[in-house]
Write a protein that holds these residues in place. Structure first.
Motif, short mmCIF file in Angstrom:
data_model
loop_
_atom_site.label_atom_id
_atom_site.label_comp_id
_atom_site.label_asym_id
_atom_site.label_seq_id
_atom_site.Cartn_x
_atom_site.Cartn_y
_atom_site.Cartn_z
N VAL A 68 85.24 -48.80 -3.39
CA VAL A 68 85.79 -49.44 -2.20
C VAL A 68 86.96 -50.30 -2.67
N ASP A 69 88.00 -50.39 -1.87
CA ASP A 69 89.16 -51.20 -2.23
C ASP A 69 88.94 -52.66 -1.83
N ILE A 70 89.35 -53.54 -2.71
CA ILE A 70 89.37 -54.96 -2.39
C ILE A 70 90.81 -55.43 -2.54
N GLU A 71 91.41 -55.79 -1.41
CA GLU A 71 92.76 -56.36 -1.44
C GLU A 71 92.61 -57.87 -1.47
N LEU A 72 93.43 -58.51 -2.29
CA LEU A 72 93.42 -59.97 -2.30
C LEU A 72 94.83 -60.50 -2.38
N TRP A 73 94.98 -61.70 -1.85
CA TRP A 73 96.26 -62.38 -1.82
C TRP A 73 96.00 -63.88 -1.75
N ILE A 74 97.04 -64.66 -1.93
CA ILE A 74 96.94 -66.12 -1.93
C ILE A 74 97.38 -66.64 -0.56
N THR A 75 96.59 -67.55 0.02
CA THR A 75 96.96 -68.13 1.31
C THR A 75 97.40 -69.59 1.20
N GLU A 76 97.05 -70.25 0.08
CA GLU A 76 97.45 -71.65 -0.08
C GLU A 76 97.49 -71.99 -1.57
N ILE A 77 98.53 -72.73 -1.95
CA ILE A 77 98.63 -73.25 -3.32
C ILE A 77 98.82 -74.75 -3.21
N ARG A 78 97.90 -75.48 -3.81
CA ARG A 78 97.99 -76.94 -3.82
C ARG A 78 98.23 -77.39 -5.26
N ALA A 79 98.23 -78.68 -5.51
CA ALA A 79 98.50 -79.20 -6.85
C ALA A 79 97.41 -78.79 -7.85
N ALA A 80 96.15 -78.79 -7.40
CA ALA A 80 95.05 -78.50 -8.33
C ALA A 80 94.03 -77.53 -7.74
N SER A 81 94.48 -76.67 -6.83
CA SER A 81 93.61 -75.62 -6.29
C SER A 81 94.47 -74.58 -5.58
N PHE A 82 93.88 -73.43 -5.37
CA PHE A 82 94.52 -72.39 -4.58
C PHE A 82 93.45 -71.59 -3.87
N THR A 83 93.85 -70.95 -2.77
CA THR A 83 92.90 -70.18 -1.96
C THR A 83 93.26 -68.71 -2.03
N ILE A 84 92.24 -67.90 -2.32
CA ILE A 84 92.39 -66.45 -2.35
C ILE A 84 91.72 -65.89 -1.10
N ALA A 85 92.40 -65.00 -0.40
CA ALA A 85 91.82 -64.27 0.73
C ALA A 85 91.56 -62.84 0.28
N TYR A 86 90.53 -62.21 0.86
CA TYR A 86 90.14 -60.85 0.47
C TYR A 86 89.84 -60.02 1.71
N GLU A 87 90.04 -58.73 1.56
CA GLU A 87 89.48 -57.74 2.47
C GLU A 87 88.83 -56.67 1.62
N VAL A 88 87.55 -56.40 1.89
CA VAL A 88 86.84 -55.29 1.26
C VAL A 88 86.93 -54.17 2.28
N LYS A 89 87.58 -53.04 1.89
CA LYS A 89 87.94 -52.07 2.92
C LYS A 89 88.16 -50.68 2.39
N ASP A 90 88.18 -49.75 3.31
CA ASP A 90 88.71 -48.42 3.11
C ASP A 90 89.98 -48.36 3.94
N ALA A 91 90.66 -47.24 3.94
CA ALA A 91 91.92 -47.13 4.68
C ALA A 91 91.75 -47.45 6.16
N ASP A 92 90.62 -47.08 6.75
CA ASP A 92 90.44 -47.23 8.19
C ASP A 92 89.36 -48.22 8.61
N GLU A 93 88.68 -48.88 7.66
CA GLU A 93 87.60 -49.80 8.00
C GLU A 93 87.61 -51.03 7.10
N VAL A 94 87.36 -52.19 7.70
CA VAL A 94 87.20 -53.43 6.94
C VAL A 94 85.72 -53.79 7.00
N TYR A 95 85.12 -53.98 5.83
CA TYR A 95 83.70 -54.32 5.74
C TYR A 95 83.49 -55.83 5.65
#
Length: 140
Positions: A68-95
Motif C-alpha cells: 500500500v502506498d503511504i504519501e507523506l508531506w510536511i504541514t508545519e515547521i516550527r523552531a523545534a518541531s515539525f508536523t508530518i501529514a500522511y495518507e495511506v492509500k491506493d490510487a483510488d482509495e484512502v484508508y
C-alpha cells in the motif's frame, strides 16, 4: 512535493476479520517516517522523538500481497518541531489520514533541540498547506 513509501503488508498485520488491524497502521506510519527522514543524503541522525499522533481511519484495508502506498508531506515547521501529514492509500482509495508532530532530540544531552538550517531546508521541500491532505495539494 510528497514522499511516497511502498509499505509491504504482512500476514501478521491482519486481525480476525482478515483486514489490517487499526493498531498496525501506527507501525506503517513509523516505517514511512523512517524511510523519509533517515536517508543517506538528508537525515536526522541526531535523533528525533514523536510528540503526538492523530489518525483518522477512513476504510478497511484488506490484506493482500502487494504494498500500500503511504504519501507523506510536511504541514508545519516550527523552531523545534515539525508536523508530518500522511495518507495511506491506493490510487483510488484512502484508508487512513494521519499526522505526527516530531521533535528533534539530542540523545546525548537528553533534551529537545532546534531544527538545524540544513534540516529546515530539507523539510521545506515537502511543505504543503494544511488543507492539502483533502486533495488540494498547494505548495506553501
Amino acid at each position: 512535493m510528497r514522499h511516497t513509501y511502498a509499505c509491504p503488508l504482512r500476514w501478521s498485520d491482519m486481525d480476525a476479520y482478515g483486514h489490517v488491524n487499526n493498531v498496525v497502521f501506527m507501525r506503517y506510519l513509523e516505517e514511512a517516517r523512517i524511510n523519509f527522514l533517515f536517508r543517506p543524503d538528508k537525515d536526522f541522525q541526531q535523533g528525533s522523538v514523536v510528540a503526538r499522533h492523530e489518525i483518522d481511519y477512513k476504510r478497511q484495508l484488506v490484506h493482500r500481497h502487494h504494498p500500500v502506498d503511504i504519501e507523506l508531506w510536511i504541514t508545519e515547521i516550527r523552531a523545534a518541531s515539525f508536523t508530518i501529514a500522511y495518507e495511506v492509500k491506493d490510487a483510488d482509495e484512502v484508508y487512513v489520514r494521519a499526522s505526527t508532530v516530531v521533535v528533534p532530540f539530542d540523545f546525548e544531552a537528553q533534551r529537545p533541540r532546534r531544527i538545524t538550517s540544513e534540516e529546515r531546508e530539507f523539510l521545506q521541500q515537502y511543505l504543503e498547506k494544511a488543507g492539502a491532505e483533502e486533495g488540494e495539494a498547494v505548495a506553501a
